[in-house]
Design an enzyme around this catalytic site. Structure first.
Site, PDB file in Angstrom:
ATOM      1  CG  ASP A 131     -27.368 -27.701 -13.112  1.00 21.36           C
ATOM      2  OD1 ASP A 131     -27.756 -27.237 -12.035  1.00 21.36           O
ATOM      3  OD2 ASP A 131     -27.049 -28.889 -13.281  1.00 21.36           O
ATOM      4  N   GLY A 155     -35.083 -25.335  -7.071  1.00 21.44           N
ATOM      5  CA  GLY A 155     -36.216 -24.751  -6.350  1.00 21.44           C
ATOM      6  C   GLY A 155     -35.860 -23.603  -5.426  1.00 21.44           C
ATOM      7  CG  ASP A 164     -29.534 -34.076  -9.445  1.00 20.35           C
ATOM      8  OD1 ASP A 164     -30.044 -32.945  -9.509  1.00 20.35           O
ATOM      9  OD2 ASP A 164     -28.437 -34.351  -9.956  1.00 20.35           O
TER      10      ASP A 164
HETATM   11  C1  GLA Z   1     -27.008 -31.389 -11.662  1.00 22.83           C
HETATM   12  C2  GLA Z   1     -28.399 -31.467 -12.295  1.00 22.83           C
HETATM   13  C3  GLA Z   1     -28.533 -32.770 -13.048  1.00 22.83           C
HETATM   14  C4  GLA Z   1     -27.450 -32.853 -14.122  1.00 22.83           C
HETATM   15  C5  GLA Z   1     -26.074 -32.687 -13.495  1.00 22.83           C
HETATM   16  C6  GLA Z   1     -24.977 -32.546 -14.542  1.00 22.83           C
HETATM   17  O1  GLA Z   1     -26.832 -32.358 -10.697  1.00 22.83           O
HETATM   18  O2  GLA Z   1     -29.394 -31.351 -11.313  1.00 22.83           O
HETATM   19  O3  GLA Z   1     -29.816 -32.878 -13.636  1.00 22.83           O
HETATM   20  O4  GLA Z   1     -27.687 -31.869 -15.085  1.00 22.83           O
HETATM   21  O5  GLA Z   1     -26.023 -31.530 -12.668  1.00 22.83           O
HETATM   22  O6  GLA Z   1     -23.716 -32.405 -13.978  1.00 22.83           O
END
Ligand code: GLA
Length: 740
Positions: free
Chosen positions: A490, A534, A555
């Protein structure tokens, strides 16, 4: 007689009922910033007119970031105050504002959320906070029966901007606000009906009296099953509880309304009974899930043959290649394949009632994730409060509730597992909530499940935990030593390393390339999930860094707005998906979710949940359940165990569905399947029932008669020459398979 009295009372209340609030659907708007615009005397006649319920980006100001002002003119009748019981406070509800704002009422500042760039401390977004302001009626600020001005100074830092999230309104704070109601559908009785408690609570410190009306309507036939009114008095902090037993296979709507005696004001809720379409599983053996699976030569192979049917089941495999073995009692295949190639096995599962057979292709080469990964991830339920017990209890439930027999495989820990600092040799270590990662991995593998973990290419994860920056190779080796099978990687704080001025594609690819190499150096297959929302059209290059899936959006959250804006915007990248490379519109939001210690049932209606699962399957999306499986209700279970629906996602052709028709209130999506058939979703995006028609010619199918099967009901509908029409529930779907 009693009934008659309450009906008379009800009509008296209804006669008295009058507008409880004043909606403010429109505002004057302009971009820029001047405090002079807060003043009622300012002439805004030349300004644009905007809807107040959705962002300015959707209304001609696409991608505009910076300051913008709304001026809402509203006449507030004195009757609004006079017909309230308490008469002391006016409520101004503006819903949500993206990102920071100041609100002026008739020229006076009455509230501020978030912070502007020029404020000491700098810009701070408060985009997800509801703005509700209260004004004393004695303040002298309110111009009763005359024009009032609500001026909103908004600063948008990025993304969508302005007012959104519902219609702003003005109302009086009153006794009725203390009355809250719920209807629950948690448990099922011995007759297989929902046991549904209706609760009406008085949260105030004075009794509240009025009429309570409960209606149950069969929305398919419009038949009213029940319509009951009774007069009630609820003491302070007390609850009235009624109980209903409701069938699980009908689309019923429960409507509960309370009308307060003195003011005629009402509150109410409407809930669709979670109606189950998935048929009960047959006692005959059936093999489910993916029919193709990828593995690299020399890597440990683990595959649980998902199968349903009355237990005990015995598993057999013909053409089992050297290096693999089968546990005939559990259906778990393990071992290692040394040479590349396609291995075609025949799998059979038998019980007292018969036998099911199916072919399984093990493709030993470079490709993993030949069908989209299916499993569970901790984030949408537990957020950063994930721990070993919470992971294990969902994994155990996935087994005990039989989800494992429908292809659900991965158990993924998201953010929140990492210790504050690295070990003496720089190695990543788990925090005290995960005392033994290797043991957890072994336990999962022993049950035929796979193990996933989370990190960031930056120094910190999105939750502020340690990331892998400068430790990529070391972390990949640590993961492998724990038996990790899946990494979600991430972007998060990599934004601090990445120079904003560097807009080159290479600079966005680089951190994912670095971890890709580190993963490939391990002697096990680690499925690689890119999470960078993306950026730089990741679907165009994700596969070049051996990514198996990549998030295409920010998210998700458990609202129709979030679900529909993410789900229905996934058509442009459809061509980039295929075996081993999947677009990921984020994890699932059914069941008990909450992103922390406190979980709640998803806020999606049953129909929205049917839409969610259907659309994700049409999108060939990774399916990661985001709820606490140890509290799985019958409806959510039915959503996650419909093999004909899941087969759309797991189809070996691996072509993503795309939008083939749309109107303001409906969409049709279509996905070609390996056997030449097509999965088709008819989605009703409106808030009322609609009859939707799919016409074969208009979606590009060769003329002819097609057989139509309803996948949720697993029922043939017949053969249709030109088109098929279905009555689709609000925000709901009819999911079809059509074939020649
Ligand atoms: C981001 C990701 C989420 C999750 C959080 C964890 O927001 O997009 O899916 O993994 O981090 O902190």
């Amino acid at each position: 007689m009693k009934k008659l009295v309450s009906l008379v009372l009800l009509s008296a209340c209804l006669l008295q009922a009058r507008s409880q609030d004043i909606k403010m659907p429109l505002a004057r708007f302009r971009t820029g910033d001047s405090l002079a615009w807060s003043q009622p005397a300012y002439d805004d006649a030349g300004w644009a007119t905007l809807r107040t319920s959705e962002s300015w980006d959707l209304q001609g100001y696409d991608k505009y970031d910076g300051f913008g002002w709304y001026r809402i003119h509203v006449i507030i009748p004195s009757s609004l105050r006079d017909h309230s019981l308490w008469k002391d406070s006016l409520r101004i509800l503006l819903n949500k504002i993206d990102d920071a704002d100041e609100v002026f009422f008739n020229g006076t500042l009455i509230g501020k959320e978030g912070a502007f760039p020029q404020d000491g401390g700098g810009y701070q977004s408060a985009w997800d906070q509801v703005r509700e302001y209260h004004l004393g009626t004695a303040s002298g600020l309110i111009n009763w029966d005359g024009d009032n001005l609500i001026a909103v100074r908004v600063y948008d830092g990025n993304g969508a901007g302005g007012l959104f999230g519902g219609l702003p309104s003005v109302s009086m704070i009153d006794l009725i606000d203390a009355v809250k109601m719920t209807v629950e559908f948690d448990s099922v009785n011995q007759q297989g009906k929902w046991v549904s408690p209706v609760k009406v609570v008085n949260n105030s410190n004075q009794p509240v009296s009025g009429n309570l009306r409960v209606r149950i309507v069969d929305t398919d036939s419009s038949l009213v099953w029940k319509d009951q009114v009774r007069q009630v008095t609820i003491d302070p902090d007390k609850v009235i509880i009624g109980q209903m037993d409701l069938p699980r296979d009908r689309r019923l709507e429960v409507q509960v309304a309370f009308t307060e005696m003195n003011t005629g004001k009402s509150v109410g809720i409407r809930k669709t009974v979670p109606y189950i379409l998935t048929p009960d599983p047959s006692p005959q053996p059936r093999i489910n899930g993916a029919s193709v699976v990828g593995v690299r030569p020399g890597s440990p192979f683990l595959f649980k043959i998902p199968a349903t049917g009355q237990k005990p089941l015995r598993y057999k495999v013909e053409n089992l290649p050297a290096g693999l073995r089968l546990d005939p009692a559990t259906g778990i295949l393990t071992g290692t394949l040394r040479s590349k190639g396609d291995y075609r096995l025949t799998v059979s599962v038998r019980n007292q009632l018969g036998e099911a057979r199916r072919s399984l292709l093990i493709s030993c080469g470079n490709q993993l994730a030949l069908t989209p990964p299916m499993g569970w991830n901790s984030w949408n339920c537990w957020g950063l409060s994930v721990n070993t017990d919470r992971v294990k209890s969902s994994a155990q439930a996935l087994i005990d509730q039989g989800l494992i027999e429908h292809g659900w495989t991965y158990i993924n820990i998201d953010d929140g597992w990492e210790a504050d600092s690295r070990g003496p040799a720089g190695q990543i270590i788990p925090n005290s909530k995960f005392p033994d990662m290797k043991a957890l991995g072994d336990w999962l593998h022993g049950h035929g499940l796979k193990f996933g973990i989370y990190s960031s290419p930056g120094p910190r994860t999105c939750g502020g935990y340690l990331g892998s920056y400068q430790h990529e190779a070391q972390d990949a080796a640590t993961y492998a030593s724990w038996g990790i099978d899946y990494l979600k990687y991430d972007w998060c704080s990599y934004g601090e390393i990445h120079r904003e001025s560097d807009t080159t594609l290479a600079s966005y690819v680089k951190p994912y390339q670095v971890m890709s190499r580190a993963l490939r150096a391990q002697k096990r297959d680690i499925l690689y999930s890119l999470c960078q929302y993306g950026m730089k059209d990741v679907w165009k290059w994700g596969a070049t860094v051996d990514g198996n899936c990549w998030r295409t959006t920010g998210d998700i959250t458990d609202t129709w707005g979030s679900l529909s804006s993410i789900g229905f915007s996934q058509t442009r990248q459809y061509a980039y998906a295929g075996p081993g490379r999947w677009n990921d519109p984020d994890m699932m939001i059914v069941g008990q979710v909450g992103w922390g210690d406190h979980l709640h049932p998803t806020r999606l209606t049953p129909d929205e949940q049917y839409t969610h699962v259907s659309l994700w399957c049409l999108l060939s999306a990774p399916l990661l359940i985001g709820c606490d499986l140890s509290h799985l209700d019958a409806f959510t279970r039915s959503l996650l165990t419909n093999d004909e629906v899941l087969a759309v996602d797991q189809d070996p052709l691996g072509r993503q569905g795309r939008q083939v028709a749309r109107s303001d209130s409906s969409q049709i999506w279509m996905k070609p399947m390996a056997d030449g058939s097509f999965a088709i979703g008819l989605f009703n995006t409106a808030s009322q029932y609609q009859s939707l028609t799919v016409n074969w010619a208009s979606i590009g199918l060769p003329a002819g008669t097609y057989r139509v099967r309803d996948l949720w009901r697993q029922r043939d509908q017949g053969a249709f020459a030109d088109s098929f029409t279905s009555r689709v529930a609000p925000h709901g779907v009819t999911l079809l398979l059509i074939s020649k």
